[in-house]
Design an enzyme around this catalytic site. Sequence first.
Site, PDB file in Angstrom:
ATOM      1  CD  GLU A  50      -2.891  -1.324   2.250  1.00 46.44           C
ATOM      2  OE1 GLU A  50      -2.740  -0.614   3.259  1.00 46.44           O
ATOM      3  OE2 GLU A  50      -3.826  -2.133   2.126  1.00 46.44           O
ATOM      4  CD  GLU A  54      -4.611 -11.101  -5.871  1.00 49.93           C
ATOM      5  OE1 GLU A  54      -4.096 -10.075  -5.367  1.00 49.93           O
ATOM      6  OE2 GLU A  54      -5.737 -11.512  -5.551  1.00 49.93           O
ATOM      7  CB  CYS A  80      -9.811  -6.934  -6.267  1.00 53.14           C
ATOM      8  SG  CYS A  80      -8.370  -6.542  -7.279  1.00 53.14           S
TER       9      CYS A  80
END
Length: 136
Positions: free
Chosen positions: A47, A58, A89
């Site tokens: 992040e 991923e 996601c």
Amino acid sequence: MMDVDATCLEAAARAVRENAHAPYSRFRVGAAIRAASGRIYAGCNVENASYPEGTCAEAGAIAAMVAAGDTEIAEVLVIADAPGPVAPCGGCRQRLSEFAGPDVPVTLANLRGDTRTVSMAELLPGAFVKSDLPRD
Ligand code: THU
């Protein structure tokens, strides 16, 4: 009960998840890919204080794979501390589909051992792929 390959991927994904940089969401994710070559690549989410610049686990595993010269995914495992097997996601489903055919197994897992294995086609039905693009 997972097969031997998935167990090995799980160990790699669990280990790399420990290195996730997730001070904002506090949701650490690990992903491991077994390429057609047999080599295993791992990635974690990274992040950023500028939130949209963060990257998913991923994406990290895919980047490591491509950087090492592999472009064909044979199997994937994603793990997080989620109540059930973690759902990748939408963006990562698309990223995986660039290198994983419709029959590639993707195991979704959590830390307490719940797993669900689905095919890439189940994960991303009707994927937008290279052949959808016009040729020149
Ligand atoms: N995340 C992943 O790494 N992979 C996914 O497929 C789902 C979400 C990360 C992104 C962000 O750092 C955190 O999980 C919370 O959304």
